[in-house]
Design a protein around this motif. Structure first.
Motif, mmCIF file in Angstrom:
data_model
loop_
_atom_site.group_PDB
_atom_site.id
_atom_site.type_symbol
_atom_site.label_atom_id
_atom_site.label_comp_id
_atom_site.label_asym_id
_atom_site.label_seq_id
_atom_site.Cartn_x
_atom_site.Cartn_y
_atom_site.Cartn_z
ATOM 1 N N ASN A 197 20.105 20.732 81.017
ATOM 2 C CA ASN A 197 20.362 21.842 81.811
ATOM 3 C C ASN A 197 22.149 21.659 81.306
ATOM 4 O OD1 ASN A 197 19.510 22.399 84.730
ATOM 5 N ND2 ASN A 197 18.181 20.406 84.070
ATOM 6 N N GLY A 198 22.021 21.327 79.862
ATOM 7 C CA GLY A 198 23.095 21.851 79.334
ATOM 8 C C GLY A 198 24.180 20.840 79.002
ATOM 9 N N TYR A 199 24.500 19.674 80.197
ATOM 10 C CA TYR A 199 25.162 19.117 80.222
ATOM 11 C C TYR A 199 25.611 18.283 79.368
ATOM 12 C CZ TYR A 199 25.128 21.093 85.060
ATOM 13 O OH TYR A 199 24.848 21.908 86.200
ATOM 14 N N ASP A 200 26.997 17.576 79.278
ATOM 15 C CA ASP A 200 26.837 16.316 78.103
ATOM 16 C C ASP A 200 27.114 15.112 78.908
ATOM 17 O OD1 ASP A 200 27.995 17.562 76.092
ATOM 18 O OD2 ASP A 200 30.271 18.726 76.594
ATOM 19 N N TYR A 201 27.159 14.084 78.669
ATOM 20 C CA TYR A 201 26.426 12.648 78.432
ATOM 21 C C TYR A 201 27.292 12.072 76.926
ATOM 22 C CZ TYR A 201 21.459 13.480 76.451
ATOM 23 O OH TYR A 201 20.460 12.790 75.886
ATOM 24 N N GLU A 202 26.712 10.223 77.510
ATOM 25 C CA GLU A 202 27.199 9.843 76.443
ATOM 26 C C GLU A 202 25.460 8.890 75.834
ATOM 27 O OE1 GLU A 202 29.215 6.702 76.723
ATOM 28 O OE2 GLU A 202 30.639 7.279 78.442
ATOM 29 N N GLU A 203 24.763 9.401 74.354
ATOM 30 C CA GLU A 203 23.974 9.372 73.991
ATOM 31 C C GLU A 203 23.034 7.936 73.676
ATOM 32 O OE1 GLU A 203 20.863 10.643 72.304
ATOM 33 O OE2 GLU A 203 22.704 12.368 72.938
ATOM 34 N N ASN A 227 36.999 3.049 73.493
ATOM 35 C CA ASN A 227 37.271 2.119 74.448
ATOM 36 C C ASN A 227 37.011 2.636 75.455
ATOM 37 O OD1 ASN A 227 37.768 0.691 72.083
ATOM 38 N ND2 ASN A 227 40.301 0.362 72.392
ATOM 39 N N GLU A 228 36.898 3.043 76.125
ATOM 40 C CA GLU A 228 36.493 4.011 77.193
ATOM 41 C C GLU A 228 34.679 2.966 77.952
ATOM 42 O OE1 GLU A 228 35.613 8.105 77.632
ATOM 43 O OE2 GLU A 228 35.360 7.817 80.071
ATOM 44 N N LYS A 229 35.229 2.217 79.512
ATOM 45 C CA LYS A 229 34.183 1.234 79.622
ATOM 46 C C LYS A 229 33.290 2.150 80.679
ATOM 47 C CE LYS A 229 36.906 -2.790 77.805
ATOM 48 N NZ LYS A 229 37.658 -3.476 78.673
ATOM 49 N N SER A 230 34.226 2.634 81.500
ATOM 50 C CA SER A 230 33.740 3.371 82.516
ATOM 51 C C SER A 230 32.398 4.175 81.880
ATOM 52 C CB SER A 230 34.458 4.296 83.371
ATOM 53 O OG SER A 230 34.361 4.699 84.986
ATOM 54 N N PRO A 231 30.990 4.027 82.619
ATOM 55 C CA PRO A 231 30.037 4.582 82.723
ATOM 56 C C PRO A 231 29.797 5.905 82.911
ATOM 57 C CG PRO A 231 29.301 2.752 83.270
ATOM 58 C CD PRO A 231 30.650 2.640 83.313
ATOM 59 N N VAL A 232 30.515 5.592 84.504
ATOM 60 C CA VAL A 232 30.331 6.638 85.612
ATOM 61 C C VAL A 232 30.513 8.059 85.332
ATOM 62 C CG1 VAL A 232 30.666 7.682 87.789
ATOM 63 C CG2 VAL A 232 30.619 4.606 87.562
ATOM 64 N N ILE A 233 29.310 8.820 85.131
ATOM 65 C CA ILE A 233 29.328 10.062 84.853
ATOM 66 C C ILE A 233 30.706 11.250 85.444
ATOM 67 C CG2 ILE A 233 28.543 12.910 84.558
ATOM 68 C CD1 ILE A 233 25.978 11.163 83.013
ATOM 69 N N LYS A 234 31.626 11.800 84.300
ATOM 70 C CA LYS A 234 31.991 12.276 85.890
ATOM 71 C C LYS A 234 32.045 13.206 86.245
ATOM 72 C CE LYS A 234 36.985 10.670 83.574
ATOM 73 N NZ LYS A 234 37.478 10.849 83.508
ATOM 74 N N PRO A 235 32.568 14.506 86.681
ATOM 75 C CA PRO A 235 32.264 15.899 87.979
ATOM 76 C C PRO A 235 31.203 16.915 86.653
ATOM 77 C CG PRO A 235 33.585 15.367 88.897
ATOM 78 C CD PRO A 235 33.310 14.634 87.902
ATOM 79 N N LEU A 236 30.303 17.573 86.922
ATOM 80 C CA LEU A 236 29.167 17.836 85.493
ATOM 81 C C LEU A 236 29.756 19.223 85.532
ATOM 82 C CD1 LEU A 236 25.777 17.252 87.154
ATOM 83 C CD2 LEU A 236 27.153 16.191 85.512
ATOM 84 N N ILE A 237 30.165 19.299 83.922
ATOM 85 C CA ILE A 237 30.359 20.767 83.805
ATOM 86 C C ILE A 237 29.852 21.461 82.735
ATOM 87 C CG2 ILE A 237 32.785 21.892 83.028
ATOM 88 C CD1 ILE A 237 34.774 19.666 83.021
ATOM 89 N N PRO A 238 28.835 22.602 82.547
ATOM 90 C CA PRO A 238 28.385 22.732 82.054
ATOM 91 C C PRO A 238 28.812 23.119 80.797
ATOM 92 C CG PRO A 238 27.680 23.838 83.973
ATOM 93 C CD PRO A 238 29.054 23.305 84.121
#
Length: 1064
Positions: free
Chosen positions: A737-743, A947-958
Motif C-alpha cells: 500500500n505504499g507505506y514506509d517501514y524499516e527494511e 540510533n533510533e531504537k523504538s521499532p514501533v511504527i508511527k501513524p501511517l502516512i502514505p
C-alpha cells in the motif's frame, strides 16, 4: 414442562456462597468468600454492583431495603440497598457468624455463630437483643416462624431446636443430624425453613430426605424423598405459595416436591456436580437461583410453572377445578404460530373486567414468551373459549382465582433457543450506568466521563502531551460515546426528549480558529457507534446507516449496514465494522464483519464475513494493532488477529484467561502492538472493568499461538516460526500500500524464520523424517535451501540431498518466471504512460542476476545435446547461486574505468579495439525476455537518526506514488555516446590518465537483438497493414507485444533458433 437450567456463570471465588432475592425480585444478591456482596440484575449481567463487606462473607439477607451480612470480623453489619452504603453494626460475636435471616416483616434479624450462640436483634434499635443459649457446637442455620412466634436452629451438635422467641425457651429438640466440631467439617450445613404464610411445617434436610415437623405438636407426619437423591441434602427452600419445596444436595442435585401430593416435580443436576449451598425462590415467578461451593451462580426457569400464579392479593387460593376435559377435542384454534410450552398455567383474573384490552395484553404476553424464558405461553383463542365454557358451568362463582396445569396438545419444541442480541458498545469503554466511567482508552489517550450530582463533565488526557494538552469539557448533552485519535476527539449522544442525537467533533489539529463542529441526526435516528481514522470520522446509526464525515465536518458517503451495529474501529484509512448477521442460538452470537479502506482507491476487503467467536461468548473489544492489523477479543478471553497472508482469515494469538490468577479476575484490553509484540491490558480483580480512580496500571501480556505439543522442541519451534510469520505480515501490507517501514525489521524477521526452519530440518533429519525435511525446505528461501543441501550431504542423506536439489531447481525456475512477469508488467505500464518518442526498452542492456545466468547455462547445455545433466552439477550451480542475495541482485554487465568518476553501470560498451571486460563474458544472454527490470518499490527512506531504537511504527502516512515519474525519467531521451565523448574532451581535467581512449569512430554500441525485436522487424509490415490507423511507434510496439505474447511454443522455439544463429 421440565424446568429449564440456564448455564451457570462465575459469581465469587471458590468457597461458600449464598444467594437471595430482593422484595420485588428485580435483583439477585450473592455473597461469597471473596468478601464481596454482588447485586445482579440478571444472570447475564456482566457488571453487577459490588460492595466489599470484609475479608469473607458467610451469609446475607435482604428485606425492606436493608442488606444484612455476616462477615469474618465476627460482626453482623447492615447496608442500605441498593446503594450499598454502610449503615452500622447490628451485633458482634466472639467468632464468625455463620447464618443470618430476617423475620417476616423485616423488623428483626436472627444470627447464629460458631460460639454456640443465637441472637435476635431489632434492626432499628440494635440495643434490643435476645440471646438463645443451649447448643453445644457451632450454629449451622436459622429460620424464623412466619408468625414470629418460634425460631428454629440447627447445630453441629447434631440437634435441631425450636425456640419460643418471647421467653427464649426451647420448645422442641430433635437429635437428627450427624455431629461435627465445626461448620467446615460438617457433612451438611442443614439450611432449614418454615412453610411461608401459615408456618404449618418446618422442613429440615436430614441425610437423603427432608423431614417435615408439624407446628405446635412437633410431630413428624411424613418425609419427602426420591430415588434420585443419593447424597446428603444440604439446603431447603419453600416456594412463595408454600405448595412446593426445593432441596439441594452435596452432589449438585436439585429436587422439587409438591408437599401436598408428596410427588417429585423436578430433578435437575448441577452441570459439574458441585455441592449446592444456596437456594432462593423468586418472590413471584417460577424461578430458582442457586449457588455452589465453587462460587458459581445458576438459575432454573419454569420450575413447576409458577409464573402464572399471580392471583389477586385480596382473595386466597380458590378451589382448583379440573379443566382437562376442555381440551379433549382437536386443537384447531390458533391465535398465533408461536411455540407453546408443554405445560402452562393461566393467570388469574376477574370475569367482570375482561375486555378486548385484556385480550391484547394476553397476545403481548404470548409474544413475550417467544423472546424470553420467564413467561409461559398459551393459545389465546383456546383460552377465551374455555373460559366462556367454564362461565356457563359455574355462574355462581364471582371470580376465577386460579387454574390448574393445562397440557397443550401442540408438539413440544425442544430445539435450540434464540440468543438475545448483544448491545452496541465502544471499544475500551466501561458500562453506561457507572457514574465515573471510561468512554475510550487507546494508544493515543483516555476519555473519562463523570456524571454525578456535583458535575457532569468529560476529561480528555493524552499519553503524549506534545500532541495536545489535557482538556476538560462540559457534558451538557450527556454524551455517552467517545473516540480519540491524533487529530480529533469525537463524541456522540442518543436522542432525548426533544433533542436529536448529536455527533460532536473537536478537531484540535486544525490550523484555523474553528476547531469544533456538531451535526444533528435526523428524527428517530440515534447514533449507536462511532470511530475516527486518518482524516475521517464515522457514525453508525439505529437506521442501519453508516455516515462518513471528513475530519473538518464535510458529509461524505452514506451507505447501509447489513444489520444492527455492534462495534466499530478505525485506523489510518481502514474502517472495521462488526454487526449482527442474524439471530444466534444456544448462547452464540451471529456476527459479521466488514473491513473497508477509505483512501483514494476505496475498496472492501472483508465483505460481511462471519466473525468467529468462542462458543457461548460475545464480543468485548474491537480495534487495530498499532501497525494496522484488525484484532478483536471475545468474552472468553480469546484474542484473534487478521491473517492477511492466509486469505484474510482470523487466527487466535492469545488466551487472556490463561493469565488470570482467579476465576473472577479479567484483563481489560486497551491496545495491541505487533512490533514489539505486546498485548496491553488492565488487570481487573473480581470484575470485568477497571475503576477510573485511582488510575489503573497497564500490564503487558505475551502472545502465544494455540499449537499442539508446545512442550516439545518441535512444537515450540513450529509455534515460534508461524508466530514470526503472522506478526510480520503487516510489513507486506505496508509495502503493497505504499507505506514506509524499516527494511531492517523485515530482514531480521526473515533471518529468524530461516534459522527456525533450519533447526526444524536438522531435528527432522535426526529423527529420520526425510519427507518432512523436504516439506520444511519448501518454506525456505533460496539460500537456506542450499544450506539444507549441504547439511544433508554432510549427514550422508544422499536421497534427501537429491530431493532438495530438485526442489532448489524448481524454486530457481519459479523465481525466474516471476521476474520475467514483473519485467513485462512494468514494461506495459511504461508504455501505457504515453512516452513513445524515446529509446525503447529492448534497446537497453539487460540486467542479469546470477540465478538467470545459471538457468541460461542449463538451457545452453540442453541445446548442445546434453538433455539430462548430472544432479551434482545442478547442486553445484545452485550452491553458487545461493551466494547471492535472495532478492535479485543488480549486477552490471561490464566494468569500465571512468574518466568522469561515475558511469552508468548498466551501459555495455563493445569496441573493436578495446572490448569491455565482462564479469560474465562466457554467459549466454536470455533470448526472449531480455528486458530491463525497474524496481517496483523504491528503497526505504533513510533514517536521520541511526540510533533510533523504538521499532514501533508511527501513524501511517502514505508516501507519494512515483511510478509516473519513474516511467517519465525512463523514457527521456538518452545522451548518445558521441555527446558524452565530446563532453569528456571539453573537460580534460576531469579525465584520468588511466582511462581508455574512446574514438568517435568506434563509439557505436553494438547491442544484441532480442527475440521480440527480430520478430517485430519481420512482422512490422503486417501490423501496419492490419492497422492502417496506427502511426505512432509506441502503438506499433504495443500491438506487437500483444501478438508476440500469443505465439505458440513451436513458433517461439523457431525464433529462438534463428536468433542463436544470427548471434553466432
Amino acid at each position: 414442562m421440565p424446568a429449564i437450567q440456564k448455564p451457570m456463570r462465575y459469581g465469587h471465588t471458590e468457597g461458600h456462597t449464598e444467594v437471595c432475592f430482593d422484595d420485588s425480585g428485580s435483583f439477585i444478591v450473592t455473597c461469597g468468600s471473596d468478601g464481596d456482596v454482588r447485586m445482579w440484575e440478571d444472570l447475564d449481567d456482566d457488571d453487577p454492583k459490588s460492595v466489599n463487606v470484609g475479608e469473607k462473607a458467610f451469609s446475607c439477607a435482604l428485606k425492606n431495603g436493608k442488606l444484612v451480612t455476616a462477615v469474618s470480623n465476627n460482626t453482623v453489619q447492615v447496608y442500605t440497598f441498593p446503594e450499598g452504603a454502610p449503615d452500622g453494626i447490628l451485633t458482634r460475636f466472639t467468632t464468625n457468624a455463620n447464618h443470618v435471616v430476617f423475620n417476616g416483616d423485616g423488623t428483626k434479624i436472627a444470627a447464629g455463630s460458631s460460639d454456640f450462640l443465637v441472637k435476635v436483634v431489632d434492626v432499628m434499635d440494635n440495643s434490643q437483643q435476645q440471646t438463645f443459649r443451649g447448643h453445644d457446637a457451632p450454629v449451622l442455620s436459622l429460620s424464623f416462624d412466619p408468625k414470629d412466634v418460634f425460631l428454629a436452629s440447627a447445630s453441629c451438635d447434631g440437634t435441631v431446636r425450636v425456640w419460643n422467641i418471647s421467653d427464649q425457651t426451647c420448645a422442641a429438640s430433635w437429635p437428627v443430624l450427624r455431629k461435627s466440631n465445626d461448620v467446615v467439617n460438617s457433612e451438611s450445613i442443614c439450611r432449614l425453613a418454615w412453610q411461608p404464610k401459615t408456618g404449618k411445617f418446618l422442613a429440615v434436610p436430614v441425610e437423603k430426605s427432608v423431614k417435615l415437623y408439624r407446628r405446635e405438636t412437633w410431630s413428624n407426619p411424613f418425609d419427602l424423598s426420591d430415588s434420585s437423591v443419593t447424597q446428603t441434602l444440604n439446603i431447603v427452600t419453600w416456594s412463595p405459595c408454600g405448595q412446593y419445596l426445593a432441596a439441594g444436595a452435596i452432589n449438585g442435585l436439585i429436587v422439587v416436591w409438591n408437599v401436598e401430593t408428596k410427588e417429585c416435580m423436578e430433578r435437575v443436576k448441577h452441570e459439574k456436580g458441585y455441592a449446592i449451598c444456596g437456594l432462593a425462590w423468586h418472590p413471584t415467578y417460577s424461578r430458582i437461583c442457586y449457588t455452589d461451593v465453587e462460587g458459581n451462580l445458576g438459575i432454573l426457569e419454569n420450575v413447576c410453572d409458577l409464573s402464572g400464579k399471580l392471583s389477586s392479593n385480596k382473595v386466597p387460593s380458590g378451589v382448583e377445578k379440573d379443566y382437562s376435559d376442555l381440551f379433549d377435542g382437536d386443537d384447531t384454534s390458533s391465535a398465533g404460530d408461536f411455540l407453546n410450552d408443554n405445560a402452562v398455567e393461566i393467570p388469574s383474573f376477574s370475569k367482570g373486567i375482561r375486555n378486548e384490552e385484556d385480550d391484547n395484553d394476553d397476545l403481548m404476553l404470548a409474544a413475550d414468551h417467544v423472546l424470553g424464558d420467564d413467561e409461559n405461553s398459551v393459545d389465546v383463542t383456546m383460552l377465551r373459549n374455555d373460559l366462556h365454557r367454564e362461565e356457563g358451568e359455574d355462574r355462581q362463582a364471582s371470580s376465577l382465582h386460579s387454574l390448574p396445569l393445562v397440557k397443550s396438545q401442540r408438539p413440544l419444541y425442544d430445539g435450540p433457543m434464540p440468543t438475545p442480541r448483544q448491545k452496541p458498545f465502544q471499544p475500551s469503554s466501561t458500562p453506561l450506568h457507572l457514574t465515573h466511567r471510561f468512554m475510550a482508552w487507546n494508544s493515543v489517550g483516555i476519555i473519562r466521563c463523570y456524571n454525578d450530582d456535583q458535575d457532569s463533565a468529560i476529561d480528555v488526557e493524552f499519553h503524549d502531551t506534545s500532541i495536545h494538552h489535557a482538556t476538560h469539557l462540559s457534558n451538557a448533552f450527556n454524551y455517552t460515546m467517545g473516540s480519540l485519535s491524533h487529530e480529533a476527539v469525537l463524541l456522540a449522544c442518543e436522542s432525548a426528549d426533544e433533542l436529536a442525537s448529536k455527533l460532536h467533533c473537536l478537531h484540535f489539529s486544525s490550523w484555523d480558529s474553528s476547531k469544533e463542529w456538531i451535526v444533528d441526526m435526523p428524527e428517530n435516528e440515534d447514533i449507536e457507534a462511532i470511530c475516527l481514522g486518518l482524516g475521517w470520522a464515522a457514525a453508525a446509526t439505529s437506521a442501519l446507516l453508516l455516515r462518513l464525515f471528513t475530519i473538518g465536518g464535510v458529509q461524505k458517503e452514506v451507505f447501509c449496514l447489513p444489520g444492527p451495529v455492534v462495534s466499530m474501529a478505525g485506523h489510518g484509512e481502514q474502517l472495521c465494522i462488526v454487526y449482527h448477521r442474524g439471530t444466534g442460538f444456544d448462547g452464540d452470537q451471529c456476527l459479521g464483519v466488514q473491513l473497508l479502506e477509505l483512501g483514494r482507491k476505496k475498496k472492501q476487503v472483508l465483505h460481511g464475513d462471519p466473525l468467529p467467536l468462542t462458543r457461548k461468548s460475545y464480543l468485548t473489544w474491537l480495534g487495530f494493532s498499532a501497525e494496522g492489523t484488525p484484532c478483536y477479543v471475545d468474552s472468553e478471553g480469546c484474542v484473534r488477529m487478521l491473517n492477511r497472508g492466509l486469505g484474510n482469515t482470523w487466527t487466535p494469538v492469545c488466551n487472556i484467561r490463561e493469565h488470570c490468577k482467579g476465576k473472577s479476575d479479567h484483563y481489560w484490553v486497551v491496545g495491541i502492538h505487533e512490533n514489539p509484540q505486546q498485548l496491553r491490558c488492565i488487570p481487573c480483580k473480581g470484575s470485568r472493568f477497571p475503576p477510573t480512580l485511582p488510575r489503573p496500571a497497564v500490564a503487558i501480556l505475551p502472545f502465544k499461538l494455540p499449537y499442539c505439543q508446545t512442550s516439545t522442541e518441535k512444537g515450540q519451534m513450529e509455534e515460534q516460526f508461524w508466530h514470526s510469520v503472522l506478526f510480520h505480515n503487516y510489513l507486506d501490507y505496508l509495502a503493497e500500500n505504499g507505506y514506509d517501514y524499516e527494511e531492517s525489521i523485515k530482514k531480521q524477521a526473515v533471518k529468524e524464520q530461516q534459522e527456525l526452519l533450519m533447526k526444524m530440518l536438522a531435528l527432522s533429519c535426526k529423527l529420520e523424517r526425510e519427507f518432512r525435511c523436504v516439506e520444511l525446505a519448501d518454506l525456505m528461501t533460496q539460500n537456506a535451501v542450499h544450506l539444507a543441501i549441504k547439511y544433508a550431504s554432510r549427514s550422508r542423506k544422499l536421497i534427501l540431498a537429491q530431493k532438495l536439489s530438485e526442489l532448489a531447481a524448481e524454486k530457481a525456475a519459479e523465481l525466474a518466471e516471476i521476474q520475467t512477469e514483473e519485467r513485462e508488467e512494468d514494461f506495459r505500464e511504461r508504455l501505457n504512460a504515453g512516452y513513445s518518442h524515446t529509446t525503447t526498452e529492448w534497446s537497453q542492456p539487460r540486467v542479469r542476476s546470477q540465478v538467470e545466468e545459471d538457468a541460461e547455462d542449463r538451457e545452453d547445455t540442453v541445446s548442445e545435446g546434453n538433455p539430462e545433466p548430472q544432479n551434482h552439477v545442478i547442486g553445484q550451480n545452485l550452491i553458487q547461486s545461493a551466494n547471492s542475495s535472495d532478492t535479485p541482485a543488480m549486477k552490471s554487465g561490464a566494468v569500465f574505468s571512468s574518466s568522469q568518476g561515475r558511469v552508468n553501470p548498466f551501459k555495455v560498451l563493445v569496441s573493436s579495439k578495446e572490448p569491455a571486460v565482462s564479469v560474465n563474458a562466457t554467459r549466454s544472454a536470455n533470448i526472449l525476455d531480455n528486458m530491463n527490470k525497474l524496481s517496483r518499490k523504491s528503497t526505504s527512506f533513510n533514517r536521520v537518526a541511526n540510533n533510533e531504537k523504538s521499532p514501533v511504527i508511527k501513524p501511517l502516512i502514505p508516501k507519494p506514488r512515483c511510478k509516473q515519474a519513474s516511467a517519465a525519467s525512463y523514457f527521456q531521451k538518452r545522451t548518445s555516446q558521441a555527446e558524452k565523448t565530446e563532453e569528456v574532451k571539453e573537460n580534460p581535467k576531469s579525465s584520468s590518465s588511466e582511462a581508455p581512449a574512446v574514438c568517435l569512430q568506434n563509439s557505436e554500441v553494438q547491442r544484441p537483438k532480442t527475440g521480440f525485436q527480430m520478430w517485430l522487424e519481420e512482422n512490422r509490415s503486417h501490423i501496419m497493414s492490419d492497422n492502417p490507423d496506427i502511426s505512432d511507434e509506441a502503438d506499433i510496439i504495443k500491438e506487437g507485444m500483444i501478438r508476440f505474447r500469443v505465439l505458440s511454443a513451436e513458433e517461439r522455439k523457431q525464433m529462438e533458433r534463428r536468433l542463436l544463429y544470427w548471434r553466432r
